[in-house]
Design an enzyme around this catalytic site. Structure first.
Site, PDB file in Angstrom:
ATOM      1  N   GLU A   1      12.812  11.022  -2.744  1.00 47.46           N
ATOM      2  CA  GLU A   1      12.033   9.792  -2.744  1.00 47.46           C
ATOM      3  C   GLU A   1      12.785   8.628  -2.107  1.00 47.46           C
ATOM      4  OE1 GLU A   1      10.103  12.625  -5.181  1.00 47.46           O
ATOM      5  OE2 GLU A   1      12.189  11.919  -5.274  1.00 47.46           O
TER       6      GLU A   1
ATOM      7  N   HIS B   1       5.009  13.243 -15.312  1.00 48.17           N
ATOM      8  CA  HIS B   1       3.882  13.193 -14.375  1.00 48.17           C
ATOM      9  C   HIS B   1       2.771  12.269 -14.861  1.00 48.17           C
ATOM     10  CE1 HIS B   1       5.860  17.031 -13.394  1.00 48.17           C
ATOM     11  NE2 HIS B   1       5.374  16.862 -12.175  1.00 48.17           N
TER      12      HIS B   1
END
Length: 343
Positions: free
Chosen positions: A66, A135
């Site tokens: 990321e 998540h």
């Protein structure tokens, strides 16, 4: 856009895909990058078919890094491109915070306007898929604290497309959070199960072509005189369901963008109703609702007839098996509405 503009029934994923496609057709400097966004079309299929249509140099997969995705995107901005990086789940955006906070958000200011960072970071966020702690998080408040970043959260397909186009065309960095719980349609606010397809929802009629929804403009989902409810994303649907069964004449404001915030719309509504309830899925402490509460208190104190209420997620690590107890739901929102109306 006119009243006779052709529309098509879309869910939120399809609307986002359409926005990306249209923007890429209009501007060859737009590049989409991220994990699995190319050949696979994204884990939720929001970028499906884009690589095939626009080519592998404009829609491409990245390694699972990321910080690398956002770092590369910042470099693209300085080169003159307009990147749209995807972070596969908002929970994994934290390794990229330094690039977002120290580089993207400050680039215009550090360069005295010589460079900008016209990047839109898309990411699914929030619960609804039993994804557990890794998540399902709602980290929007972190980004609203950073000067130089804009934060956008749509609640329906029509808004998702118009807001995403506006975000991509903006010359400053935008965090665009997509509520995965309503990607495919509205749901039963009591149990989280779909109850009607987007095809029967008013906001599913999405113009096929180009249109923009300006950042910083809230939407009045329902007009009312008893109490103002401030919400965004998934919570707009939860709130609408509760109000429909409550008999309370509530005014529902969908913020749509947290930064810039439509404080004028909020102030006008609260001064009219005299009461305010704030609803968001993120944890309570230091959640964006705290900022909203402070702003309402500062601007509407003499109009308030009851204490401001917040209905939020709990101050706990995100629970897996108990996520529906974690969400602000009909019971807690109903209790808050009862308290403000009885004050």
């Amino acid at each position: 856009m006119t009243d006779d503009t052709p529309t098509k029934t879309m869910n939120m994923i399809q609307a986002i895909n359409s926005a990306l496609d249209i923007c890429m057709e209009r501007d060859k400097d737009i590049v989409v990058l991220g994990e699995d966004v190319g050949y696979f079309g994204g884990v939720f299929k929001a970028t499906e078919h884009l690589q095939k249509k626009h080519g592998k140099t404009r829609v491409f997969d990245t390694p699972i890094t990321e910080c690398g995705i956002i770092g590369v995107a910042v470099g693209m901005c300085t080169y003159g491109l307009r990147p749209v990086p995807e972070i596969q789940f908002a929970d994994y955006i934290y390794p990229a915070l330094d690039q977002l906070v120290s580089e993207a958000a400050r680039l215009r200011y550090r360069s005295a306007g010589e460079y900008t960072a016209p990047m839109t970071v898309r990411s699914p966020f929030g619960g609804g898929i039993f994804g557990g702690q890794t998540h399902s998080q709602s980290p929007e408040a972190i980004f609203t604290h950073v000067a130089g970043l804009k934060t956008v959260i749509p609640s329906n397909p029509y808004d998702a497309k118009g807001l995403l186009i506006a975000a991509i065309e903006d010359n400053d960095p935008v965090i665009f959070f997509e509520p995965k719980r309503i990607y495919n349609g509205p749901f039963d606010g009591h149990y989280g199960k779909p109850v009607t397809p987007w095809a029967k929802h008013p906001s599913s009629a999405v113009p096929e072509g180009y249109y923009r929804i300006p950042l910083g403009k809230a939407a009045t989902v329902r007009e009312g005189n008893d109490v103002t409810i401030l919400c965004y994303g998934t919570m707009v649907h939860v709130t609408a369901g509760v109000v429909a069964e409550s008999g309370i004449d509530a005014e529902i404001i969908d913020l749509r963008t947290l930064v810039p915030l439509d404080i004028e719309a909020i102030e006008a509504s609260v001064k009219k109703t005299g009461r305010c309830v704030i609803v968001h899925e993120a944890t309570r402490t230091s959640g964006f609702g705290a900022e909203l509460s402070a702003l309402v208190q500062e601007r509407c104190f003499h109009s308030l007839e009851a204490p401001i209420e917040r209905v939020t997620g709990w101050d706990t690590p995100y629970p897996h098996s108990l996520e529906w107890a974690y969400f602000p739901g009909p019971v807690r929102l109903g209790q808050a509405l009862k308290r403000v109306m009885e004050s």
